[in-house]
Design a protein around this motif. Structure first.
Motif, PDB file in Angstrom:
ATOM      1  N   HIS A   1      24.446  23.933  31.947  1.00  7.24           N
ATOM      2  CA  HIS A   1      25.361  24.994  32.408  1.00  7.24           C
ATOM      3  C   HIS A   1      26.698  24.974  31.647  1.00  7.24           C
ATOM      4  O   HIS A   1      27.648  25.641  32.048  1.00  7.24           O
ATOM      5  N   VAL A   2      26.730  24.200  30.539  1.00  3.60           N
ATOM      6  CA  VAL A   2      27.978  24.107  29.761  1.00  3.60           C
ATOM      7  C   VAL A   2      27.742  24.588  28.323  1.00  3.60           C
ATOM      8  O   VAL A   2      26.753  24.229  27.693  1.00  3.60           O
ATOM      9  N   THR A   3      28.670  25.411  27.817  1.00  3.50           N
ATOM     10  CA  THR A   3      28.607  25.907  26.437  1.00  3.50           C
ATOM     11  C   THR A   3      29.885  25.481  25.730  1.00  3.50           C
ATOM     12  O   THR A   3      30.971  25.535  26.316  1.00  3.50           O
ATOM     13  N   VAL A   4      29.735  25.087  24.464  1.00  4.37           N
ATOM     14  CA  VAL A   4      30.912  24.704  23.685  1.00  4.37           C
ATOM     15  C   VAL A   4      31.227  25.838  22.706  1.00  4.37           C
ATOM     16  O   VAL A   4      30.345  26.322  22.001  1.00  4.37           O
ATOM     17  N   VAL A   5      32.470  26.273  22.691  1.00  4.49           N
ATOM     18  CA  VAL A   5      32.892  27.326  21.761  1.00  4.49           C
ATOM     19  C   VAL A   5      34.074  26.805  20.953  1.00  4.49           C
ATOM     20  O   VAL A   5      35.033  26.266  21.507  1.00  4.49           O
ATOM     21  N   ARG A   6      33.964  26.976  19.629  1.00  5.66           N
ATOM     22  CA  ARG A   6      35.080  26.562  18.789  1.00  5.66           C
ATOM     23  C   ARG A   6      36.015  27.738  18.583  1.00  5.66           C
ATOM     24  O   ARG A   6      35.583  28.814  18.142  1.00  5.66           O
ATOM     25  N   GLY A   7      37.286  27.558  18.891  1.00  9.61           N
ATOM     26  CA  GLY A   7      38.252  28.633  18.655  1.00  9.61           C
ATOM     27  C   GLY A   7      39.521  28.408  19.438  1.00  9.61           C
ATOM     28  O   GLY A   7      39.593  27.539  20.304  1.00  9.61           O
ATOM     29  N   ARG A   8      40.521  29.192  19.083  1.00 12.94           N
ATOM     30  CA  ARG A   8      41.782  29.180  19.820  1.00 12.94           C
ATOM     31  C   ARG A   8      41.703  30.273  20.868  1.00 12.94           C
ATOM     32  O   ARG A   8      41.134  31.348  20.599  1.00 12.94           O
ATOM     33  N   ALA A   9      42.293  30.027  22.025  1.00 16.96           N
ATOM     34  CA  ALA A   9      42.191  30.978  23.136  1.00 16.96           C
ATOM     35  C   ALA A   9      42.618  32.380  22.709  1.00 16.96           C
ATOM     36  O   ALA A   9      41.954  33.369  23.031  1.00 16.96           O
ATOM     37  N   GLU A  10      43.705  32.457  21.945  1.00 19.23           N
ATOM     38  CA  GLU A  10      44.239  33.776  21.598  1.00 19.23           C
ATOM     39  C   GLU A  10      43.379  34.477  20.553  1.00 19.23           C
ATOM     40  O   GLU A  10      43.551  35.664  20.292  1.00 19.23           O
ATOM     41  N   GLU A  11      42.422  33.749  19.952  1.00 24.83           N
ATOM     42  CA  GLU A  11      41.570  34.354  18.925  1.00 24.83           C
ATOM     43  C   GLU A  11      40.182  34.742  19.444  1.00 24.83           C
ATOM     44  O   GLU A  11      39.449  35.433  18.760  1.00 24.83           O
ATOM     45  N   VAL A  12      39.818  34.261  20.640  1.00 26.38           N
ATOM     46  CA  VAL A  12      38.454  34.549  21.118  1.00 26.38           C
ATOM     47  C   VAL A  12      38.418  35.725  22.099  1.00 26.38           C
ATOM     48  O   VAL A  12      37.352  36.068  22.600  1.00 26.38           O
TER      49      VAL A  12
END
Ligand SMILES: C[S@@+](CC[C@H](N)C(=O)[O-])C[C@H]1O[C@@H](n2cnc3c(N)ncnc32)[C@H](O)[C@@H]1O
Length: 222
Positions: free
Chosen positions: A102-113
């Motif tokens: 139930h967990v997904t990892v996303v690479r990025g900055r909050a303001e860019e996603v």
């Protein structure tokens, strides 16, 4: 506190103490206090997260508070958002080793996603930025009537007082300081809760989010 997930919590603590330290994700001085200061202090956040919602842990680092929350709450859908590759690699390994479907990892900055991430019910964060800046990153990721839950230390009241006008411009309609984990962690953890109304992030972000979503749809079609 961890119930059936206790073996997985032990495994996570081992991973933090081993790869977490050697890869520079956590300081060696944290190892003796991993349970109280990190795993338990983060897991108690569960007390204020509603049932079955989507969560984005902004600036998850080595998985805090996102992984302890995921361990105690299999009912949640959790995204761990983190810009640094070294950290997302570690997070992906932890998620796979612990079988956290139930967990997904996303690479990025909050303001860019903005626009590529589905808006969530709850944004969590610990030790990412001062409240006003964190809110500028985290609040626009919320869906209408969602809430940001920021684990803060002794500065919580002061930070909230100084950020009220910034929060209000971001569409926050209610905010408060909560204590969680009474009788479980000493002292209880301090959480700033900021609930948004109909337009998370305010009008400026609604436009930005719509534009980003459109651009994302076009990119996917190509
Ligand atoms: C001090 S660490 C805290 C990590 C973890 N939350 C914890 O409590 O141990 C701050 C984290 O926020 C991440 N970060 C900084 N700016 C960010 C942004 N704009 N969006 C998402 N994450 C960010 C950093 O890469 C770093 O992993």
């Amino acid at each position: 506190m961890f119930g059936d997930s206790f073996p997985a919590a032990v495994r996570y603590a081992e991973l933090l103490a081993d790869a977490g330290v050697t890869r520079g994700l956590i300081g060696p001085r944290e190892v003796p206090r991993l349970w109280e200061r990190h795993l338990m202090n983060c897991a108690v956040l569960s007390e204020v997260v509603p049932e079955g919602v989507s969560v984005c842990d902004v600036g998850s680092g080595a998985g805090l508070p996102g992984i302890p929350l995921a361990l105690v709450r299999p009912d949640l859908r959790i995204t761990l958002l983190e810009p640094l590759l070294r950290r997302t690699n570690f997070l992906q390994e932890v998620v796979e080793l612990l079988g956290l479907d139930h967990v997904t990892v996303v690479r990025g900055r909050a303001e860019e996603v903005l626009g590529s991430l589905q808006p969530v019910h709850v944004v969590t964060a610990r030790a990412v930025a001062p409240l006003d800046r964190l809110a500028g990153w985290g609040v626009p990721l919320l869906r209408p009537y969602g809430e940001m839950l920021a684990l803060k230390g002794d500065t919580a009241e002061e930070e909230l007082k100084n950020s009220r006008s910034a929060l209000s411009k971001l569409g926050v309609i209610d905010s408060s300081v909560l204590r969680v984990g009474e009788g479980l962690v000493d002292p209880p953890a301090t959480v700033v809760r900021a609930e948004v109304g109909e337009s998370p992030g305010g009008v400026r972000f609604a436009t930005k989010r719509a534009k980003a979503a459109r651009a994302d749809r076009v990119r996917r079609r190509r």
